[in-house]
Design an enzyme around this catalytic site. Structure first.
Site, PDB file in Angstrom:
ATOM      1  N   ILE A  18       0.840  -1.207   0.000  1.00 24.15           N
ATOM      2  CA  ILE A  18       0.000   0.000   0.000  1.00 24.15           C
ATOM      3  C   ILE A  18       0.871   1.252   0.000  1.00 24.15           C
ATOM      4  CG2 ILE A  18      -1.900   1.202   1.174  1.00 24.15           C
ATOM      5  CD1 ILE A  18      -2.550  -1.571   2.497  1.00 24.15           C
ATOM      6  N   ASP A  67      15.422   0.580  10.095  1.00 19.73           N
ATOM      7  CA  ASP A  67      14.422  -0.092  10.918  1.00 19.73           C
ATOM      8  C   ASP A  67      13.903   0.910  11.948  1.00 19.73           C
ATOM      9  OD1 ASP A  67      13.063  -1.695  12.782  1.00 19.73           O
ATOM     10  OD2 ASP A  67      14.329  -3.426  12.284  1.00 19.73           O
ATOM     11  N   SER A 133      -6.746  -0.616  10.565  1.00 19.68           N
ATOM     12  CA  SER A 133      -7.342  -1.768   9.890  1.00 19.68           C
ATOM     13  C   SER A 133      -8.734  -2.050  10.433  1.00 19.68           C
ATOM     14  CB  SER A 133      -6.443  -2.985  10.158  1.00 19.68           C
ATOM     15  OG  SER A 133      -7.096  -4.168   9.791  1.00 19.68           O
ATOM     16  N   TYR A 158      -1.696  -9.174  16.201  1.00 17.08           N
ATOM     17  CA  TYR A 158      -1.574  -8.143  15.151  1.00 17.08           C
ATOM     18  C   TYR A 158      -2.631  -7.063  15.345  1.00 17.08           C
ATOM     19  CZ  TYR A 158      -2.601  -5.833  10.725  1.00 17.08           C
ATOM     20  OH  TYR A 158      -2.891  -4.880   9.761  1.00 17.08           O
ATOM     21  N   LYS A 162      -2.419  -2.867  16.267  1.00 19.57           N
ATOM     22  CA  LYS A 162      -3.049  -1.753  15.525  1.00 19.57           C
ATOM     23  C   LYS A 162      -3.859  -0.877  16.474  1.00 19.57           C
ATOM     24  CE  LYS A 162      -1.351  -1.990  11.861  1.00 19.57           C
ATOM     25  NZ  LYS A 162      -0.849  -1.035  10.885  1.00 19.57           N
TER      26      LYS A 162
HETATM   27  P1  NAD Z   1       3.570  -4.526   3.501  1.00 23.87           P
HETATM   28  O1  NAD Z   1       4.171  -5.573   4.346  1.00 23.87           O
HETATM   29  O2  NAD Z   1       3.591  -4.704   2.033  1.00 23.87           O
HETATM   30  O3  NAD Z   1       4.227  -3.100   3.839  1.00 23.87           O
HETATM   31  C1  NAD Z   1       4.730  -2.796   5.127  1.00 23.87           C
HETATM   32  C2  NAD Z   1       6.153  -2.286   4.946  1.00 23.87           C
HETATM   33  O4  NAD Z   1       6.692  -1.921   6.212  1.00 23.87           O
HETATM   34  C3  NAD Z   1       7.087  -3.342   4.348  1.00 23.87           C
HETATM   35  O5  NAD Z   1       7.751  -2.803   3.223  1.00 23.87           O
HETATM   36  C4  NAD Z   1       8.068  -3.665   5.478  1.00 23.87           C
HETATM   37  O6  NAD Z   1       9.357  -3.991   4.982  1.00 23.87           O
HETATM   38  C5  NAD Z   1       8.030  -2.374   6.277  1.00 23.87           C
HETATM   39  N1  NAD Z   1       8.359  -2.514   7.699  1.00 23.87           N
HETATM   40  C6  NAD Z   1       7.827  -3.372   8.591  1.00 23.87           C
HETATM   41  N2  NAD Z   1       8.385  -3.183   9.796  1.00 23.87           N
HETATM   42  C7  NAD Z   1       9.276  -2.169   9.661  1.00 23.87           C
HETATM   43  C8  NAD Z   1      10.177  -1.522  10.551  1.00 23.87           C
HETATM   44  N3  NAD Z   1      10.281  -1.888  11.833  1.00 23.87           N
HETATM   45  N4  NAD Z   1      10.944  -0.516  10.082  1.00 23.87           N
HETATM   46  C9  NAD Z   1      10.879  -0.140   8.793  1.00 23.87           C
HETATM   47  N5  NAD Z   1      10.053  -0.722   7.901  1.00 23.87           N
HETATM   48  C10 NAD Z   1       9.270  -1.728   8.330  1.00 23.87           C
HETATM   49  O7  NAD Z   1       2.073  -4.304   4.011  1.00 23.87           O
HETATM   50  P2  NAD Z   1       0.889  -3.478   3.364  1.00 23.87           P
HETATM   51  O8  NAD Z   1      -0.148  -4.435   2.937  1.00 23.87           O
HETATM   52  O9  NAD Z   1       1.413  -2.460   2.434  1.00 23.87           O
HETATM   53  O10 NAD Z   1       0.356  -2.772   4.680  1.00 23.87           O
HETATM   54  C11 NAD Z   1       0.759  -1.470   5.033  1.00 23.87           C
HETATM   55  C12 NAD Z   1       0.087  -1.093   6.337  1.00 23.87           C
HETATM   56  O11 NAD Z   1      -1.316  -1.211   6.190  1.00 23.87           O
HETATM   57  C13 NAD Z   1       0.454  -1.994   7.517  1.00 23.87           C
HETATM   58  O12 NAD Z   1       0.601  -1.164   8.648  1.00 23.87           O
HETATM   59  C14 NAD Z   1      -0.739  -2.904   7.677  1.00 23.87           C
HETATM   60  O13 NAD Z   1      -0.910  -3.294   9.011  1.00 23.87           O
HETATM   61  C15 NAD Z   1      -1.870  -1.995   7.229  1.00 23.87           C
HETATM   62  N6  NAD Z   1      -3.030  -2.737   6.704  1.00 23.87           N
HETATM   63  C16 NAD Z   1      -2.851  -3.575   5.652  1.00 23.87           C
HETATM   64  C17 NAD Z   1      -3.941  -4.268   5.152  1.00 23.87           C
HETATM   65  C18 NAD Z   1      -3.782  -5.238   4.007  1.00 23.87           C
HETATM   66  O14 NAD Z   1      -4.673  -6.057   3.792  1.00 23.87           O
HETATM   67  N7  NAD Z   1      -2.722  -5.190   3.225  1.00 23.87           N
HETATM   68  C19 NAD Z   1      -5.204  -4.096   5.728  1.00 23.87           C
HETATM   69  C20 NAD Z   1      -5.343  -3.220   6.800  1.00 23.87           C
HETATM   70  C21 NAD Z   1      -4.231  -2.528   7.278  1.00 23.87           C
HETATM   71  C1  UD1 Z   2      -7.547 -10.438   6.816  1.00 25.22           C
HETATM   72  C2  UD1 Z   2      -7.095 -10.369   8.252  1.00 25.22           C
HETATM   73  C3  UD1 Z   2      -7.478  -9.020   8.829  1.00 25.22           C
HETATM   74  C4  UD1 Z   2      -6.959  -7.884   7.953  1.00 25.22           C
HETATM   75  C5  UD1 Z   2      -7.492  -8.104   6.538  1.00 25.22           C
HETATM   76  C6  UD1 Z   2      -7.008  -7.085   5.584  1.00 25.22           C
HETATM   77  C7  UD1 Z   2      -7.150 -12.707   8.989  1.00 25.22           C
HETATM   78  C8  UD1 Z   2      -7.840 -13.706   9.858  1.00 25.22           C
HETATM   79  N1  UD1 Z   2      -7.689 -11.453   8.997  1.00 25.22           N
HETATM   80  O1  UD1 Z   2      -8.935 -10.285   6.792  1.00 25.22           O
HETATM   81  O2  UD1 Z   2      -6.929  -8.891  10.116  1.00 25.22           O
HETATM   82  O3  UD1 Z   2      -7.411  -6.648   8.454  1.00 25.22           O
HETATM   83  O4  UD1 Z   2      -7.028  -9.381   6.075  1.00 25.22           O
HETATM   84  O5  UD1 Z   2      -5.672  -7.319   5.342  1.00 25.22           O
HETATM   85  O6  UD1 Z   2      -6.148 -12.979   8.353  1.00 25.22           O
HETATM   86  N2  UD1 Z   2     -10.445 -16.967   2.264  1.00 25.22           N
HETATM   87  C9  UD1 Z   2     -10.575 -18.183   1.633  1.00 25.22           C
HETATM   88  N3  UD1 Z   2      -9.445 -18.795   1.189  1.00 25.22           N
HETATM   89  C10 UD1 Z   2      -8.191 -18.241   1.317  1.00 25.22           C
HETATM   90  C11 UD1 Z   2      -8.076 -16.990   1.964  1.00 25.22           C
HETATM   91  C12 UD1 Z   2      -9.221 -16.388   2.436  1.00 25.22           C
HETATM   92  O7  UD1 Z   2     -11.670 -18.702   1.492  1.00 25.22           O
HETATM   93  O8  UD1 Z   2      -7.207 -18.846   0.889  1.00 25.22           O
HETATM   94  C13 UD1 Z   2     -11.670 -16.270   2.702  1.00 25.22           C
HETATM   95  C14 UD1 Z   2     -11.708 -15.917   4.177  1.00 25.22           C
HETATM   96  O9  UD1 Z   2     -12.328 -16.960   4.906  1.00 25.22           O
HETATM   97  C15 UD1 Z   2     -12.541 -14.621   4.150  1.00 25.22           C
HETATM   98  C16 UD1 Z   2     -12.201 -13.989   2.796  1.00 25.22           C
HETATM   99  O10 UD1 Z   2     -11.680 -15.037   1.996  1.00 25.22           O
HETATM  100  O11 UD1 Z   2     -13.921 -14.937   4.138  1.00 25.22           O
HETATM  101  C17 UD1 Z   2     -11.147 -12.885   2.896  1.00 25.22           C
HETATM  102  O12 UD1 Z   2     -10.017 -13.398   3.602  1.00 25.22           O
HETATM  103  P1  UD1 Z   2      -8.644 -12.573   3.698  1.00 25.22           P
HETATM  104  O13 UD1 Z   2      -8.254 -12.088   2.373  1.00 25.22           O
HETATM  105  O14 UD1 Z   2      -7.677 -13.413   4.456  1.00 25.22           O
HETATM  106  O15 UD1 Z   2      -9.063 -11.303   4.537  1.00 25.22           O
HETATM  107  P2  UD1 Z   2      -9.816 -11.222   5.947  1.00 25.22           P
HETATM  108  O16 UD1 Z   2      -9.842 -12.541   6.636  1.00 25.22           O
HETATM  109  O17 UD1 Z   2     -11.092 -10.508   5.748  1.00 25.22           O
END
Ligand code: NAD
Ligand code: UD1
Length: 347
Positions: A18, A67, A133, A158, A162
């Site tokens: 992201i 880091d 999140s 996790y 958050k």
């Molecule tokens: P990502 O893992 O691709 O990006 C996170 C980045 O942070 C990585 O590049 C990692 O190397 C870096 N990082 C981690 N710990 C670090 C540290 N101590 N110092 C410096 N860099 C560090 O994840 P993403 O999907 O891009 O998520 C970004 C943010 O969004 C995260 O905080 C995650 O919790 C939040 N978030 C993600 C999702 C999702 O589904 N992807 C959903 C809700 C919230």
């Molecule tokens: C997950 C995280 C949540 C985070 C969100 C966004 C878990 C338990 N929760 O949510 O904390 O905020 O991602 O990053 O990991 N599914 C399948 N097969 C798969 C994978 C998923 O059927 O291989 C289903 C799951 O049961 C769910 C849906 O797909 O119903 C979405 O799953 P996923 O992409 O893992 O996201 P969340 O569980 O919603």
């Protein structure tokens, strides 16, 4: 005195999924960006792709392999630039892993945030957008859309990191004068940049649905494992609120610009408000890739619930943000990225 007088936005975790899409959008909207990332879950290649897409010279995007846990290294970055604001993405984010190694999650996510906040205070940087999140909400067995004032409560380490990070930031805003902070609670991000050159690059077998589906579609994995088809939803599979990563990126720029309006501490959901089931996502991706994607139905995954969707009204009304990319666009962009980068960024 900072070496650079130009005002920059510090993006922590800016080479991640992201973060990288947001950095591109920030640059396209005229912001100067500095990326800090320890590359624990990413690599530098997305930064090179950003430079190409934004028309910058190669290796001109300021990047520091630091880091957040190391406050002295981070302080050296703060000394070098004049930061106007911070977007804080850096965190570990895998729910299952956080259950296995909780201390690593608390240490990384909480210590990193404490160090960042300490330095923001030390250097007088008072504006922050934070990646939160949907996981911070307490499960609702009736599947009602979550509002920002819905009850909070997490089930994983996790999720708790958050929630604690939100609380740390809220308390600093309360204690210090002139601070502004926006918590963005994302629902389920997916998709990729429409160029097909940037996207999600999971280091291991994906835990989340869409990167898994995409790897089955390209033949790297055999079948999608559908976790349960006996949920109380229209087809029995879990319903979630998917949002295109470029919609998320745009929302961050809007949030960043709102910080200057001095609104103190605010929280916004980022999602579409609509839910799609697992089978609907597999179907949509099958259409995007032009062939059927095989799946098998497995038992439910522990901790999952029927429906998680957001009420997007507050972001619509206060931020003026509304998703503009639909499910078809999420899947076609994801597929374009997957086909062009079958091995992710490690070509
Ligand atoms: P990502 O893992 O691709 O990006 C996170 C980045 O942070 C990585 O590049 C990692 O190397 C870096 N990082 C981690 N710990 C670090 C540290 N101590 N110092 C410096 N860099 C560090 O994840 P993403 O999907 O891009 O998520 C970004 C943010 O969004 C995260 O905080 C995650 O919790 C939040 N978030 C993600 C999702 C999702 O589904 N992807 C959903 C809700 C919230
Ligand atoms: C997950 C995280 C949540 C985070 C969100 C966004 C878990 C338990 N929760 O949510 O904390 O905020 O991602 O990053 O990991 N599914 C399948 N097969 C798969 C994978 C998923 O059927 O291989 C289903 C799951 O049961 C769910 C849906 O797909 O119903 C979405 O799953 P996923 O992409 O893992 O996201 P969340 O569980 O919603």
């Amino acid at each position: 005195m900072p070496t650079s007088c130009t005002s920059h936005v510090l993006v922590t975790g800016g080479s991640g999924f992201i973060g990288s899409h947001t950095v591109l959008e920030l640059i396209n909207q005229g912001h100067k960006v500095v990326v800090v990332d320890n590359l624990s879950n990413s690599c530098e290649e997305p930064l090179r792709r950003i430079e190409k897409l934004a028309g910058l010279n190669e290796e001109s995007l300021p990047f520091h392999n630091v880091d957040l846990a190391n406050i002295d290294d981070l302080r050296a970055v703060f000394k070098q630039y004049n930061f106007s604001s911070v977007i804080h993405f850096a965190a570990l984010k895998a729910v299952g892993e956080s259950v296995r190694v909780p201390l690593a999650y608390y240490r990384n996510n909480i210590t990193g945030t404490l160090n960042l906040m300490d330095l923001m205070i030390e250097f007088g940087v008072k504006d922050i957008v934070f990646s939160s999140s949907a996981t911070v909400y307490k499960s609702d067995p009736d599947g009602r859309p979550f509002r920002e004032d819905s009850e909070l409560g997490c089930t994983s380490p996790y999720g708790r990191t958050k929630l604690y990070m939100e609380s740390i930031i809220r308390d600093v805003v309360g204690a210090e004068s002139g601070w502004n902070a926006i918590m963005l609670r994302y629902f389920n991000p997916t998709g990729a940049h429409e160029s097909g050159t940037m996207g999600e690059d999971p280091c291991q077998i994906p835990n989340n649905l869409m990167p898994y589906v995409s790897q089955v579609a390209i033949g790297k994995l055999d079948n999608v494992h559908v976790f349960g088809n006996d949920y109380n939803t229209r087809d029995g599979t879990g319903v979630r609120d998917y949002i295109h990563v470029m919609d998320l990126a745009e929302a961050h720029v809007i949030a960043l610009e709102r910080l200057t309006g001095n609104h103190g501490y605010e929280v916004f959901n980022l999602g579409s408000g609509a839910g799609q089931s697992v089978l609907e996502m597999i179907d949509a991706m099958s259409i995007a890739c032009g062939h059927k994607i095989p799946y098998v139905v497995d038992p439910r995954r522990s901790g999952d619930i029927d429906t998680i969707v957001c009420d997007p009204k507050k972001a619509n009304e206060v931020l003026g943000f509304k998703v503009s990319r639909d499910l078809t666009k999420m899947c076609t962009d994801l597929w374009r990225w997957q086909v062009a980068n079958p091995e992710g960024y490690n070509q």
